[in-house]
Write a protein that holds these residues in place. Structure first.
Motif, PDB file in Angstrom:
ATOM      1  N   ILE A 126       0.795  16.789  12.145  1.00 42.54           N
ATOM      2  CA  ILE A 126       1.396  17.576  11.060  1.00 42.54           C
ATOM      3  C   ILE A 126       1.195  16.869   9.722  1.00 42.54           C
ATOM      4  CG2 ILE A 126       3.554  18.534  10.177  1.00 42.54           C
ATOM      5  CD1 ILE A 126       4.487  18.745  13.092  1.00 42.54           C
ATOM      6  N   SER A 127       1.424  15.539   9.710  1.00 43.43           N
ATOM      7  CA  SER A 127       1.259  14.802   8.453  1.00 43.43           C
ATOM      8  C   SER A 127      -0.167  14.934   7.934  1.00 43.43           C
ATOM      9  CB  SER A 127       1.573  13.325   8.648  1.00 43.43           C
ATOM     10  OG  SER A 127       2.792  13.167   9.283  1.00 43.43           O
ATOM     11  N   LEU A 128      -1.140  14.847   8.844  1.00 45.02           N
ATOM     12  CA  LEU A 128      -2.544  14.971   8.433  1.00 45.02           C
ATOM     13  C   LEU A 128      -2.800  16.313   7.770  1.00 45.02           C
ATOM     14  CD1 LEU A 128      -4.834  13.482  11.203  1.00 45.02           C
ATOM     15  CD2 LEU A 128      -4.650  12.841   8.820  1.00 45.02           C
ATOM     16  N   VAL A 129      -2.332  17.381   8.448  1.00 43.45           N
ATOM     17  CA  VAL A 129      -2.574  18.722   7.916  1.00 43.45           C
ATOM     18  C   VAL A 129      -1.938  18.862   6.532  1.00 43.45           C
ATOM     19  CG1 VAL A 129      -2.107  21.173   8.240  1.00 43.45           C
ATOM     20  CG2 VAL A 129      -2.808  19.764  10.176  1.00 43.45           C
ATOM     21  N   VAL A 130      -0.677  18.369   6.396  1.00 40.90           N
ATOM     22  CA  VAL A 130       0.006  18.468   5.101  1.00 40.90           C
ATOM     23  C   VAL A 130      -0.761  17.689   4.036  1.00 40.90           C
ATOM     24  CG1 VAL A 130       2.098  17.853   3.857  1.00 40.90           C
ATOM     25  CG2 VAL A 130       2.253  18.867   6.110  1.00 40.90           C
ATOM     26  N   ALA A 131      -1.178  16.458   4.385  1.00 41.79           N
ATOM     27  CA  ALA A 131      -1.892  15.631   3.403  1.00 41.79           C
ATOM     28  C   ALA A 131      -3.177  16.329   2.959  1.00 41.79           C
ATOM     29  CB  ALA A 131      -2.204  14.261   3.995  1.00 41.79           C
ATOM     30  N   VAL A 132      -3.927  16.893   3.929  1.00 36.52           N
ATOM     31  CA  VAL A 132      -5.175  17.580   3.590  1.00 36.52           C
ATOM     32  C   VAL A 132      -4.906  18.767   2.667  1.00 36.52           C
ATOM     33  CG1 VAL A 132      -7.051  18.967   4.514  1.00 36.52           C
ATOM     34  CG2 VAL A 132      -6.354  16.892   5.684  1.00 36.52           C
ATOM     35  N   ALA A 133      -3.880  19.569   3.012  1.00 34.20           N
ATOM     36  CA  ALA A 133      -3.580  20.751   2.201  1.00 34.20           C
ATOM     37  C   ALA A 133      -3.202  20.344   0.784  1.00 34.20           C
ATOM     38  CB  ALA A 133      -2.442  21.546   2.845  1.00 34.20           C
ATOM     39  N   LEU A 134      -2.387  19.279   0.649  1.00 39.50           N
ATOM     40  CA  LEU A 134      -1.958  18.835  -0.677  1.00 39.50           C
ATOM     41  C   LEU A 134      -3.147  18.368  -1.510  1.00 39.50           C
ATOM     42  CD1 LEU A 134       1.317  16.900   0.189  1.00 39.50           C
ATOM     43  CD2 LEU A 134       1.119  18.996  -1.125  1.00 39.50           C
ATOM     44  N   VAL A 135      -4.006  17.532  -0.899  1.00 39.42           N
ATOM     45  CA  VAL A 135      -5.151  17.015  -1.657  1.00 39.42           C
ATOM     46  C   VAL A 135      -6.096  18.153  -2.033  1.00 39.42           C
ATOM     47  CG1 VAL A 135      -7.122  15.467  -1.610  1.00 39.42           C
ATOM     48  CG2 VAL A 135      -4.999  14.771  -0.559  1.00 39.42           C
ATOM     49  N   ALA A 136      -6.340  19.077  -1.083  1.00 41.98           N
ATOM     50  CA  ALA A 136      -7.265  20.175  -1.364  1.00 41.98           C
ATOM     51  C   ALA A 136      -6.743  21.030  -2.513  1.00 41.98           C
ATOM     52  CB  ALA A 136      -7.467  21.022  -0.115  1.00 41.98           C
ATOM     53  N   ALA A 137      -5.427  21.319  -2.492  1.00 42.20           N
ATOM     54  CA  ALA A 137      -4.858  22.155  -3.553  1.00 42.20           C
ATOM     55  C   ALA A 137      -4.944  21.450  -4.904  1.00 42.20           C
ATOM     56  CB  ALA A 137      -3.407  22.491  -3.217  1.00 42.20           C
ATOM     57  N   ALA A 138      -4.598  20.134  -4.926  1.00 41.74           N
ATOM     58  CA  ALA A 138      -4.648  19.382  -6.185  1.00 41.74           C
ATOM     59  C   ALA A 138      -6.074  19.311  -6.711  1.00 41.74           C
ATOM     60  CB  ALA A 138      -4.090  17.980  -5.979  1.00 41.74           C
ATOM     61  N   CYS A 139      -7.013  19.094  -5.782  1.00 44.90           N
ATOM     62  CA  CYS A 139      -8.418  18.938  -6.137  1.00 44.90           C
ATOM     63  C   CYS A 139      -8.972  20.257  -6.692  1.00 44.90           C
ATOM     64  CB  CYS A 139      -9.160  18.503  -4.891  1.00 44.90           C
ATOM     65  SG  CYS A 139     -10.791  17.888  -5.173  1.00 44.90           S
ATOM     66  N   ALA A 140      -8.505  21.389  -6.151  1.00 42.44           N
ATOM     67  CA  ALA A 140      -9.000  22.686  -6.619  1.00 42.44           C
ATOM     68  C   ALA A 140      -8.564  22.943  -8.058  1.00 42.44           C
ATOM     69  CB  ALA A 140      -8.487  23.798  -5.711  1.00 42.44           C
ATOM     70  N   VAL A 141      -7.394  22.418  -8.464  1.00 39.08           N
ATOM     71  CA  VAL A 141      -6.906  22.660  -9.823  1.00 39.08           C
ATOM     72  C   VAL A 141      -7.477  21.649 -10.814  1.00 39.08           C
ATOM     73  CG1 VAL A 141      -4.860  22.618 -11.284  1.00 39.08           C
ATOM     74  CG2 VAL A 141      -4.806  23.794  -9.104  1.00 39.08           C
ATOM     75  N   ALA A 142      -7.459  20.365 -10.457  1.00 38.77           N
ATOM     76  CA  ALA A 142      -7.776  19.330 -11.449  1.00 38.77           C
ATOM     77  C   ALA A 142      -9.068  18.588 -11.162  1.00 38.77           C
ATOM     78  CB  ALA A 142      -6.623  18.334 -11.529  1.00 38.77           C
ATOM     79  N   GLY A 143      -9.759  18.924 -10.063  1.00 35.65           N
ATOM     80  CA  GLY A 143     -10.928  18.122  -9.708  1.00 35.65           C
ATOM     81  C   GLY A 143     -10.465  16.793  -9.136  1.00 35.65           C
ATOM     82  N   PRO A 144     -11.381  15.858  -8.903  1.00 35.20           N
ATOM     83  CA  PRO A 144     -10.958  14.579  -8.327  1.00 35.20           C
ATOM     84  C   PRO A 144     -10.245  13.713  -9.356  1.00 35.20           C
ATOM     85  CG  PRO A 144     -13.345  14.640  -8.636  1.00 35.20           C
ATOM     86  CD  PRO A 144     -12.815  15.940  -9.137  1.00 35.20           C
ATOM     87  N   VAL A 145      -8.954  13.451  -9.142  1.00 33.37           N
ATOM     88  CA  VAL A 145      -8.198  12.533 -10.004  1.00 33.37           C
ATOM     89  C   VAL A 145      -8.004  11.251  -9.204  1.00 33.37           C
ATOM     90  CG1 VAL A 145      -6.079  12.152 -11.286  1.00 33.37           C
ATOM     91  CG2 VAL A 145      -7.021  14.439 -11.126  1.00 33.37           C
ATOM     92  N   ALA A 146      -8.563  10.148  -9.718  1.00 30.87           N
ATOM     93  CA  ALA A 146      -8.618   8.940  -8.911  1.00 30.87           C
ATOM     94  C   ALA A 146      -7.310   8.164  -8.945  1.00 30.87           C
ATOM     95  CB  ALA A 146      -9.756   8.057  -9.421  1.00 30.87           C
ATOM     96  N   PHE A 147      -7.102   7.342  -7.950  1.00 34.71           N
ATOM     97  CA  PHE A 147      -6.124   6.243  -7.930  1.00 34.71           C
ATOM     98  C   PHE A 147      -4.651   6.636  -7.816  1.00 34.71           C
ATOM     99  CE2 PHE A 147      -9.487   4.548 -10.922  1.00 34.71           C
ATOM    100  CZ  PHE A 147     -10.228   4.029  -9.902  1.00 34.71           C
ATOM    101  N   VAL A 148      -4.280   7.901  -8.075  1.00 26.16           N
ATOM    102  CA  VAL A 148      -2.862   8.254  -8.061  1.00 26.16           C
ATOM    103  C   VAL A 148      -2.261   7.960  -6.697  1.00 26.16           C
ATOM    104  CG1 VAL A 148      -1.179  10.067  -8.445  1.00 26.16           C
ATOM    105  CG2 VAL A 148      -3.333  10.119  -9.651  1.00 26.16           C
ATOM    106  N   ALA A 149      -2.984   8.352  -5.653  1.00 29.05           N
ATOM    107  CA  ALA A 149      -2.418   8.278  -4.314  1.00 29.05           C
ATOM    108  C   ALA A 149      -2.046   6.848  -3.944  1.00 29.05           C
ATOM    109  CB  ALA A 149      -3.407   8.851  -3.307  1.00 29.05           C
ATOM    110  N   PHE A 150      -2.964   5.914  -4.158  1.00 30.39           N
ATOM    111  CA  PHE A 150      -2.695   4.522  -3.789  1.00 30.39           C
ATOM    112  C   PHE A 150      -1.551   3.954  -4.615  1.00 30.39           C
ATOM    113  CE2 PHE A 150      -3.520   0.097  -5.091  1.00 30.39           C
ATOM    114  CZ  PHE A 150      -3.244  -0.525  -3.896  1.00 30.39           C
ATOM    115  N   VAL A 151      -1.664   4.107  -5.948  1.00 29.11           N
ATOM    116  CA  VAL A 151      -0.695   3.483  -6.842  1.00 29.11           C
ATOM    117  C   VAL A 151       0.696   4.077  -6.646  1.00 29.11           C
ATOM    118  CG1 VAL A 151      -0.052   3.266  -9.243  1.00 29.11           C
ATOM    119  CG2 VAL A 151      -2.382   2.802  -8.568  1.00 29.11           C
TER     120      VAL A 151
END
Lengths: 338, 359
Positions: free
Chosen positions: B266-291
């Protein structure tokens, strides 16, 4: 930790021979193939006898330095990758983790941006200094205080510093056209047309790095059991760490300065070597170096032969060669955590 | 031993109890959470109330409740407010996804990049931008839209490939990381290759997508992003205990009565959906996730990267960075100040809490 088959700690001589043969083969094809193919017999003749022909000139003046540089770079990055993964006990660790690549790249970009200095010698010196300064910084910050879990803290601090420097480098590139022109070519790792005079000067650093890495591999075996156990077994934990990081810097710094950041190799080589050597670091470290050297030469030769016009940089081909290797390992082997 | 004793002697935990329902309240998390939320609101106000065009606060408030002229609505609602809201949602999605991937792989330097959404999206975007023959497959779509659509499809396909390759009777954190790294390396090599062999015009189109920016975000983007983020946050809330168990390792999690495979999936699916949605709006935004994930863990004093808190920190970080981008010269992509601000903030935290390190 060591859940593989019991024989995995001892490496068979047959495998070592096979590895050396593979390396010799990749050296040979790296010398023989390129924009003009030269028969193997002629390659050997040009190397060991004084032949005066066009082909011999191509080999001794063009391909031999390039092959030697590839050999050194692959060896250094492979060994550094194995040390890095052993010290941090993190399978994601590659030699860039302590900010070596980011520091070198930032130094080259800052040189071009601030002083408008461009030129291969200046770049090499700047990259070397940048790598050294950043690694020392990460090292000093990461090893403060007492840590209970090896170098995990160092990995996090290294990644953070790398994030900072990479962002600053992008800012410099985006703000200045000249910096973009310099970085476009520097940032793709390549072993073609690199500064050969400086390569000679940097060789002693590499040799020292290899020696330190080999010495470090012995203590690294006990360190893999955890810091407390290692200490009770008589290993000087702090000294081992210092020597290990010094070795990694000496190995990666000169290579990055000369060839630019070559990504992915330091990650693949130790994982590939671990298939046969198991977790015995005394074998893993040198074998990862040999695998790395063979991979670099193979990728470089492919990059010369495959495209119809021009060449593909070794950094690009390495991903195409290395990724399937890593995939095959992860698919077919019982995974062991570090 | 002494730690166990101290645990036993400690007074009862703070909490609110109403009948059988009790809620544990940690003062530190409450204070830090309130502080971060306040900062977020202040940044949101700053991005709506200030800008190159000047409006009086009364006019801004009037426009926000629906009494604005056409120009005021265009500037305040369509540009400033939607850009700020998109920044908040993108930051929340990325921070949350970062905490999820770091938790399930139990590796602090595993970012959602290993799930392949960003690299696969980048590869497809660059291919469509640089190869006219591939762009023709999208029929009469304008170049920009074709690139976005290709990025979305590419991201999902790459993720599916990575998940399929790493599935072997469940997901193993280590295998997922290594497979993800391999596929990412191939995709990024493809990006470099395509960029070195194309004309300037096409390269510019590709680069515009690759840098990542919140500038083109409008209200419809926010409306598309919002449900994904809300669902993601609710799932994170529900998964709270399962994730805490998972951080102790799969075997221990099973012993404690959890279902590690389900929680990981479930966590994987949620993480993928969140990243895909963010990426579709703003393109690749680096470093936020780690920091954001590592920062939130240290700010809130939790045992592992907390998904919701990481989302809050990520939202603040991206909104602050986007404000900086708009006010500074040079037209930088939002990922650059995010990396600089985020890394300095995290380094500061790391060096102050250097004696108590986990994960």
């Amino acid at each position: 930790m060591l859940t593989g088959h019991p024989r995995s700690a001892r490496i068979s001589g047959a495998f070592l021979l096979a590895l050396l043969a593979a390396l010799a083969f990749s050296v040979l094809i790296s010398l023989a193939f390129g924009s003009r193919s030269i028969p193997f017999a002629e390659v050997v003749a040009a190397l060991f006898r004084d032949v005066d022909s066009d082909n011999a000139t191509v080999i001794t003046s063009q391909r031999l330095p390039r092959t030697l540089l590839g050999l050194g770079a692959g060896l250094a990055l492979g060994m550094a990758g194995a040390l890095m993964q052993g010290h941090t006990r993190n399978p994601l660790a590659d030699p860039g983790l302590f900010g070596v690549n980011a520091g070198a790249t930032f130094a080259v970009a800052a040189l071009s941006f601030g002083l408008s200095v461009t030129g291969s010698a200046a770049n090499v010196v700047a990259a070397l200094l940048g790598a050294a300064v950043v690694t020392t910084l990460v090292f000093v910050l990461g090893l403060r205080g007492q840590h209970t879990n090896g170098l995990a803290m160092l990995a996090i601090i290294g990644t953070t510093v790398a994030v900072l420097l990479t962002s600053l480098t992008s800012a410099l590139i985006l703000l200045d056209r000249q910096t973009l022109e310099v970085m476009r070519f520097w940032e793709v790792g390549s072993i073609a047309n690199r500064n050969q005079d400086l390569a000679l000067w940097l060789t002693p650093l590499l040799v020292l790095g290899v020696a330190l890495a080999m010495a470090n591999a012995f203590s690294l075996n006990t360190l893999g059991l955890g810091d407390e156990v290692a200490q009770s077994l008589g290993t000087r934990v702090r000294t081992t760490r210092v020597v290990g990081i010094l070795a990694i810097t000496l190995l990666v710094g000169p290579v990055t300065a000369l060839c630019g950041p070559i990504a992915f190799l330091g990650l693949v080589a130790p994982h590939a070597a671990r298939v046969v050597t198991g977790h015995d670091q005394r074998w893993l470290v040198p074998c990862a170096g040999l695998v790395g050297a063979a991979l670099v030469l193979l990728a470089d030769t492919l990059g010369r032969v495959l495209p119809e016009t021009g060449e593909l940089q070794v950094g690009i081909v390495l991903a195409l060669v290395g990724a399937p290797v890593l995939l095959a390992i992860t698919r077919h082997r019982r995974l062991v955590s570090l | 031993m002494s730690a166990a004793l101290a645990q036993a002697e400690r007074p009862r935990r703070r909490g609110i109890a109403i009948g059988p329902v009790a809620l544990r309240v940690r003062r530190r998390a409450l204070l830090v959470g309130a502080g971060t939320s306040l900062l977020l609101v202040a940044l949101l106000a700053a991005s709506v109330f200030t800008g190159t065009l000047h409006f009086t606060p009364e006019r801004v408030l009037a426009t926000l409740v629906g009494d604005g002229t056409k120009v005021e609505e265009l500037v305040l609602i369509d540009h400033r407010l939607s850009r700020a809201l998109a920044g908040i949602l993108v930051g929340f999605a990325l921070g949350c996804a970062g905490a999820l991937t770091q938790s399930i792989t139990r590796n602090p330097i595993a970012s959602p990049d290993i799930l392949g959404v960003i690299s696969g999206a980048s590869l497809c975007a660059v291919l469509v931008a640089t190869q006219p023959s591939i762009r023709r497959l999208f029929g009469g779509l304008p170049a920009g839209q074709a690139v976005s659509l290709a990025a979305f499809i590419g991201g999902l396909l790459t993720t599916a490939l990575i998940l399929a390759l790493s599935w072997r009777a469940g997901f193993d954190g280590l295998r997922l990381i290594l497979v993800g790294l391999s596929i990412n390396a191939i995709a990024m090599a493809g990006v470099s290759f395509a960029l070195t062999r194309t004309e300037d015009y096409n390269a510019a189109l590709a680069m515009r997508w690759l840098t990542g920016s919140l500038a083109p975000a409008r209200m419809p983007d926010v409306q598309r992003l919002l449900p994904v983020v809300v669902v993601g946050a609710v799932v994170c809330l529900a998964l709270h205990q399962a994730l805490a168990r998972l951080r102790m390792g799969r075997d221990l999690s099973l012993l404690l009565g959890g279902r590690p495979a389900a929680a990981e999936g479930i966590s994987l699916v949620v993480a993928v959906a969140l990243v895909a949605a963010a990426c579709a709006v703003a393109g690749p935004v680096a470093f936020v996730a780690f920091v954001a994930a590592q920062g939130a863990m240290r700010l809130f004093g939790t045992a592992g990267p907390p998904p919701l808190a990481a989302g809050l920190v990520g939202a603040t970080l991206v909104l602050g960075a986007d404000l900086a981008v708009q006010r500074l010269p040079g037209d930088l992509p939002v990922g650059v100040p995010t990396g600089i601000i985020g890394a300095i903030f995290l380094l500061n935290l790391l060096l102050r809490t250097t004696r108590r390190t986990r994960v």
